[in-house]
Design a protein around this motif. Structure first.
Motif, mmCIF file in Angstrom:
data_model
loop_
_atom_site.group_PDB
_atom_site.id
_atom_site.type_symbol
_atom_site.label_atom_id
_atom_site.label_comp_id
_atom_site.label_asym_id
_atom_site.label_seq_id
_atom_site.Cartn_x
_atom_site.Cartn_y
_atom_site.Cartn_z
ATOM 1 N N SER A 1 0.829 -1.191 0.000
ATOM 2 C CA SER A 1 0.000 0.000 0.000
ATOM 3 C C SER A 1 0.870 1.251 0.000
ATOM 4 O O SER A 1 0.542 2.244 -0.643
ATOM 5 C CB SER A 1 -0.904 -0.069 1.225
ATOM 6 N N GLY B 1 0.753 4.045 -2.736
ATOM 7 C CA GLY B 1 0.438 5.369 -2.208
ATOM 8 C C GLY B 1 1.509 6.368 -2.592
ATOM 9 O O GLY B 1 1.225 7.493 -3.006
ATOM 10 N N ASP C 1 1.338 7.184 -6.236
ATOM 11 C CA ASP C 1 0.222 8.092 -6.449
ATOM 12 C C ASP C 1 0.614 9.518 -6.062
ATOM 13 O O ASP C 1 0.404 10.465 -6.822
ATOM 14 C CB ASP C 1 -0.956 7.595 -5.604
ATOM 15 N N MET C 2 1.214 9.642 -4.871
ATOM 16 C CA MET C 2 1.616 10.962 -4.401
ATOM 17 C C MET C 2 2.711 11.532 -5.301
ATOM 18 O O MET C 2 2.787 12.736 -5.518
ATOM 19 C CB MET C 2 2.141 10.885 -2.966
ATOM 20 N N GLN D 1 1.052 12.929 -8.252
ATOM 21 C CA GLN D 1 0.371 14.177 -7.893
ATOM 22 C C GLN D 1 1.357 15.307 -7.716
ATOM 23 O O GLN D 1 1.122 16.428 -8.165
ATOM 24 C CB GLN D 1 -0.415 13.978 -6.603
ATOM 25 N N VAL E 1 2.756 7.753 4.099
ATOM 26 C CA VAL E 1 2.553 8.649 2.962
ATOM 27 C C VAL E 1 2.268 10.068 3.445
ATOM 28 O O VAL E 1 2.769 11.042 2.888
ATOM 29 C CB VAL E 1 1.423 8.123 2.049
ATOM 30 N N TRP E 2 1.509 10.176 4.527
ATOM 31 C CA TRP E 2 1.293 11.499 5.126
ATOM 32 C C TRP E 2 2.611 12.142 5.490
ATOM 33 O O TRP E 2 2.855 13.301 5.215
ATOM 34 C CB TRP E 2 0.454 11.391 6.396
ATOM 35 N N CYS F 1 4.409 13.405 2.466
ATOM 36 C CA CYS F 1 3.788 14.617 1.920
ATOM 37 C C CYS F 1 4.084 15.820 2.804
ATOM 38 O O CYS F 1 4.346 16.918 2.311
ATOM 39 C CB CYS F 1 2.280 14.441 1.796
ATOM 40 N N GLY G 1 -4.120 13.665 2.740
ATOM 41 C CA GLY G 1 -4.890 12.937 1.744
ATOM 42 C C GLY G 1 -4.679 11.449 1.907
ATOM 43 O O GLY G 1 -3.642 11.005 2.393
ATOM 44 N N SER H 1 -4.391 8.107 -0.198
ATOM 45 C CA SER H 1 -4.230 7.689 -1.573
ATOM 46 C C SER H 1 -5.146 6.507 -1.838
ATOM 47 O O SER H 1 -4.942 5.413 -1.326
ATOM 48 C CB SER H 1 -2.784 7.294 -1.819
ATOM 49 N N GLY I 1 -3.485 3.492 -3.311
ATOM 50 C CA GLY I 1 -2.676 2.818 -2.296
ATOM 51 C C GLY I 1 -3.528 1.903 -1.447
ATOM 52 O O GLY I 1 -3.234 0.716 -1.272
#
Ligand SMILES: Nc1ncnc2c1ncn2[C@@H]1O[C@H](COP(=O)(O)OP(=O)(O)O)[C@@H](O)[C@H]1O
Ligand SMILES: [Mg+2]
Lengths: 778, 231
Positions: free
Chosen positions: A34, A38, A41-42, A45, A327-328, A331, A349, A351, A354
């Motif tokens: 995950s 994730g 994905d980030m 983005q 992931v947080w 970011c 956010g 993901s 993810g």
């Protein structure tokens, strides 16, 4: 208890240790899977964000359209907006000036601000009426303007007058080149440059509606509006992040990254598979007992599968939670370190890809992984329960070779290599990490090539001579050196286009002076000779380039204002950050020598690095320098560069970390599983009289086989992969010859070896502390 | 000569309410070559006694001397080596190493000592056990009786002074049980080995030198001719 399946929680309590290991294994695998999706994905983005900030939100630009084509284009349903844009004096060489400062004049539609968010209005409104214009903030400050004022742009042989309707932030390019911008609407632009301008001069920047298949839409448009392919180009970075780029290379790059991410998922799956396999194997007796008590094979199978789902329920949520938090964290880092560039990125956010892949792959793998054990479990003969040989787990097919080696070593090797399937499964899963690591490692090389990085010598601001002469006096240098907000200040003097004789041939060279800092930074590029003599003014450095070559110790003859002079080449540099142009040599010397040779006493440029990068400090320096010099402000440009580099590096290293973590967990898990599967056997051996130390050697031998096998397999398979990927992604584009990824190999091998050592400590402690009596169940 | 000397041996499991006194002040000695059997009900403390003597378990109190050496005065490593050289174990559920064949299983204790097994001796043991034909077989390919014979071979190979057997015939049928007893008796007679065997089977104690009974953690010596008493 209503149903035999209610046994599951009870049994999982009894087999707490094994169950805990399997559960952890699922948690970690889900976390890694995950996290990698994730992060991917980030990453997309953040890159999309950056692309929009630096290059704009437009997808495709059409050039040289006539009015009718432009109108038809704007009318198409898949087109969200069309922005016409044209610029004059873009290269600052046409003599449009305001107060002596080069000025760029642009005309565009109001939608420009939507597709180019970096240039946002700070005050006022878009110029609606004729002869109205927006001007840049730096112009407002230095000209003391406010809304409604008039500005006069000096044009070649003429002048243009505008009424200021508002102000716009400077672009990084304008700050760096110290130029002004005047922005007007397209009608005003056309009326200003009527003679020189046609509608065809406007480029049409097109933003498509979301989820549009852009390549196909562009094809349609070109066909129906009779537009040639050459008139179209795309915003490659943005299109790449949307997966819609027409650039084959970029698309392949994303594809490769996706395949690698999928492979990470596969190695997570393998981890779960291995864990579940050995988990069920260890409880063969329990299943045998169930069969003894009359459970059908089908019931046992269902039991194992239900149990697997039970674990999924318990283990997937924490795994997802970990990954979301990770992931947080990433970011956050991105936003904190490079704030302006990722303002659009969600702070907290989640993901969806993810989480989705985490759950999907988690459940599918656990179910798939439980298939084999379920079958195995259902095949356990009821007899197994009643025979108590040590470690009924792995029915041995061959005897160990105890001939030459110590018996514990021989047994350890046999534990590892006795079952070919087990060996291949484990070494492959170790090797997999190496392969992935090498694959993702190319990302670093790619990053170093594709993304401009900040160098130690990159200045925040520079004071530059107006006419490239050595007109900046020493006094300014000494004055600025006193400024405590300045970290470093270093000057260079230039003498351009000097006739010179190198190796008896007539050439032209550019002579540059360096001081201590710059000599220090150049140290790494020194190919031959020595720097010391150059620092002392006894020789010069020559930059290697085609057509310009001289041996260390040979002489160059230079012709300067003060006459012909001989200088000795004391060193050869492989690279210098300043290029003199094709066929023109670059010669570097000390400040003293420069002054002796040319008779000049000032600098051409002063580069300044700041402690305090605030506007106030920069304004202070600007006023100290006075109006006689150009002032180049690279801070915004540097921030942009850093944001691009950092966002890329964060994820490349993040992926590498995930891969390394997979290797670590996989090794720890495999060894722990293998040892706990044989715990009873070890107990029996203890009873017969094996010492703890001998058991340690046994486990070490087993671990060594997995490790060595995994490393060998990983290198054998990973190197060719690295070679081909490198050739394709790097060599084909930048021409660098392939080099063996020694550092990457060393890193992953060290990580894996340390993991293997760490992996043994837990099981060895359990062996040391085990109670023989309880373990063998007497 | 005294091979086993147990003095005031106590063993308690657990604490508080769950406390079980498995052995209460047990004392006895065994002479060289003596073949003794321990009988008693399930849960009476027989295995605990054997495990303590075999140094698999640590007693809560008391002393155990094997061949004149205090077992629990030794360091762990030393004790392990002492055990593999001087004490042979036979378990109810064989505990053979599945990855080793019959011959390797038998010589395993020697291999642990990095000694080269004397092939004549190995042949002799294999012959006595009737396992010559099966020497290359893995445990998984043997019957229960054969597996137990391998385990006995493993206990005999180091010529230990003491053999401990916890219900060695518990998993075997009558014919195999009789064969195992035969082998053990031969060992004690021929090689002067001291044997302490736990059994449930009253038929098996007809031929032992001495019978001891454990009841509720207390050991009583029934002497040499218990058979008449029991029957
Ligand atoms: N590890 C243990 N923890 C707690 N109690 C134990 C343990 N092992 C044995 N016991 C108890 O000690 C007593 C003696 O057990 P054991 O010596 O195995 O009996 P047996 O005579 O059947 O071999 C029993 O009451 C048993 O419940
Ligand atoms: Mg018992």
């Amino acid at each position: 208890m209503k149903n035999y399946l209610n046994l599951i929680p009870i049994s999982s309590k009894l087999h707490r240790r094994q169950t805990r290991m399997t559960r952890w294994c699922i948690v970690i695998s889900v976390f890694l899977i995950s996290a990698i999706f994730g992060m991917a994905d980030m990453f997309l983005q953040s890159q999309k964000n950056l692309a929009v900030m630096t290059d704009g939100a437009w997808h495709v630009v059409f050039r040289e359209l006539d009015e009718e084509q432009t109108a038809l284009l704007a009318a198409r349903p898949e087109v969200k907006s069309v922005t016409r844009y044209a610029a004059t004096n873009y290269k600052l060489d046409m003599g449009y000036e305001v107060g002596g400062v080069q000025t760029v004049l642009c005309g565009f539609d109001e939608t420009f601000f939507e597709i180019y968010p970096q240039a946002h209005l700070t005050e006022g409104a878009f110029p609606e009426r004729d002869r109205e214009a927006l001007v840049t903030e730096s112009m407002r400050e230095r000209q003391g303007l406010s809304v409604g004022d008039e500005v006069v742009v000096a044009a070649p042989g003429d002048s243009l007058t505008f009424r200021v309707s508002g102000f716009v932030e400077d672009t990084s390019m304008m700050l760096k080149t110290d130029s002004f911008g005047v922005f007007m609407n397209t009608d005003t632009y056309l009326s200003c440059f009527r003679d020189a301008t046609l509608t065809a001069d406007f480029a049409c920047y097109v933003e498509f509606v979301p989820h549009c298949r852009i390549q196909r839409a562009v094809g349609d448009i070109c066909e129906s509006l009779h537009i040639a392919k050459e008139q179209v180009s795309e915003n490659a970075r943005l299109m790449g992040t949307l997966g819609q780029s027409g650039d084959h290379y970029i698309m392949m790059l994303y594809l490769v990254a996706f395949i690698l991410a999928a492979l990470v998922a596969v190695s997570g799956m393998m981890m779960i598979l291995g864990s579940m396999n050995s988990n069920v194997a260890q409880r063969t007796e329990f299943f045998g007992m169930m069969r003894c008590l009359g459970a059908t094979a089908k019931q046992v199978r269902r039991y194992v599968r239900t149990e697997a789902l039970f674990w999924c329920m318990k283990a997937i949520p924490p795994g997802l939670l970990f990954s979301v938090v990770t992931v947080w964290g990433l970011c956050r880092m991105l936003k904190v370190i490079t704030p302006t560039w990722f303002s659009e990125m969600p702070g907290f956010g989640i993901s969806l890809p993810g989480v989705f892949f985490g759950i999907l792959i988690g459940i599918l793998t656990v179910l798939a992984a439980s298939r084999t054990p379920a079958r195995k479990a259902s095949e356990v003969s009821p007899l197994t329960a009643v025979s108590g040989n040590a470690g009924t787990v792995f029915a041995a097919k061959r005897a160990a070779h105890t001939g030459r080696l110590h018996v514990e070593t021989a047994l350890g090797l046999h534990h590892a290599a006795g079952s070919r399937k087990n060996l291949i499964l484990l070494t492959s899963s170790f090797a997999f990490s190496i392969i992935l690591f090498l694959g993702f490692g190319i990302g670093i090389t790619f990053m170093k090539h594709a993304i401009v990085t900040l160098r130690p010598y990159t200045p925040d601001i520079s004071v530059v001579s107006q006419d490239d002469s050595c007109s900046i006096p020493d006094s300014l240098y000494t004055a600025l050196k006193e400024n405590t907000d300045i970290k470093r200040i270093f000057g260079r003097s230039f003498a351009y286009d000097l006739p010179a004789q190198i190796q008896g041939e007539d050439k032209r060279v550019m002579l540059i002076s360096y001081e201590a800092y710059q000599f220090g930074w150049a140290e790494g590029d020194l190919r031959q000779g020595e720097m010391e003599a150059v620092r002392d003014g006894e020789g010069v450095l020559l930059v290697e380039k085609p057509g310009i070559a001289a041996a260390v110790g040979s002489d160059i003859e230079l012709e300067t204002k003060t006459g012909r002079q001989k200088v000795r080449v004391a060193g050869i540099l492989g690279y210098a950050p300043l290029d003199s142009g094709e066929g023109v040599g670059t010669v570097i010397c000390s400040e003293d020598l420069f002054r002796r040779l040319t008779g000049e006493t000032g600098y051409t440029i002063l580069d300044i690095q700041l402690h305090d990068k605030s506007d106030a400090v920069v304004e202070g320096i600007r006023s100290a320098a006075g109006e006689n010099y150009r002032f180049s402000d690279s801070r915004k440009n540097n921030r942009e560069t850093r944001a691009v580099y950092f966002s890329f590096a964060l994820f490349v290293y993040g992926f590498l970390a995930v891969v390394a973590l997979i290797a670590v967990f996989n090794i720890i898990n495999s060894i722990a599983m293998s040892v706990s599967a044989r715990m009873r056997q070890y107990g029996a051996m203890r009873a017969i009289g094996i010492s703890v130390r001998q058991l340690q050697s046994m486990v070490a031998a087993e671990t060594l086989v997995y490790l060595a096998g995994g490393l060998a397999e990983g290198l054998v398979l990973g190197m060719p992969l690295h070679y081909y990927l490198y050739r394709w992604a790097i060599t084909a584009r930048w021409g660098d010859a392939w080099r063996a990824p020694v550092i990457e190999c060393l890193v992953i091998m060290t990580v894996m070896t340390l993991a293997a050592v760490a992996a043994m400590t837990g099981p060895v402690r359990r062996i040391r502390e085990m109670s023989v009596v309880e373990t063998i169940g007497m | 000569m005294e091979i086993v000397e147990v003095q005031d041996l106590c063993k308690t499991y657990g604490m508080g309410e769950a406390k079980v006194e498995a052995l209460k002040h047990v004392s006895f000695t065994l002479q060289k070559g003596e073949f003794a059997a321990v009988i008693g009900e399930s849960g009476s403390g027989k295995s605990t006694l054997l495990n303590c003597i075999g140094a698999l378990d640590e007693p809560t109190g008391g002393q155990i001397m094997i061949d004149g050496r205090n077992l629990f005065a030794m360091r762990e490593e030393e004790r392990t080596i002492f055990r593999r050289r001087n004490i042979g174990f036979i378990f109810q559920s064989f505990h053979l190493i599945p990855e080793l064949n019959v011959e390797q299983n038998i010589i395993f204790p020697l291999l642990l000592d990095y000694k080269k097994p004397d092939s004549r001796q190995v042949e002799e043991v294999l012959e006595v056990l009737g396992l010559q034909e099966r020497r290359r077989h893995l445990p998984g390919q043997l019957s229960g009786g054969q597996q137990q014979r391998v385990a006995i071979g493993r206990a005999l190979i180091t010529k230990p002074k003491l053999i401990l057997a916890d219900e060695p015939t518990g998993n075997l049928d009558r014919k195999n049980s009789r064969e195992v007893m035969e082998l053990l008796r031969k060992a004690s007679g021929q090689y002067q080995q001291t044997i302490l065997m736990i059994t449930h089977n009253p038929n098996l104690i007809t031929s032992v030198d001495r019978v001891m009974q454990v009841a509720d953690g207390i050991l009583s010596d029934l002497g040499g001719n218990v058979n008449e008493k029991l029957s």
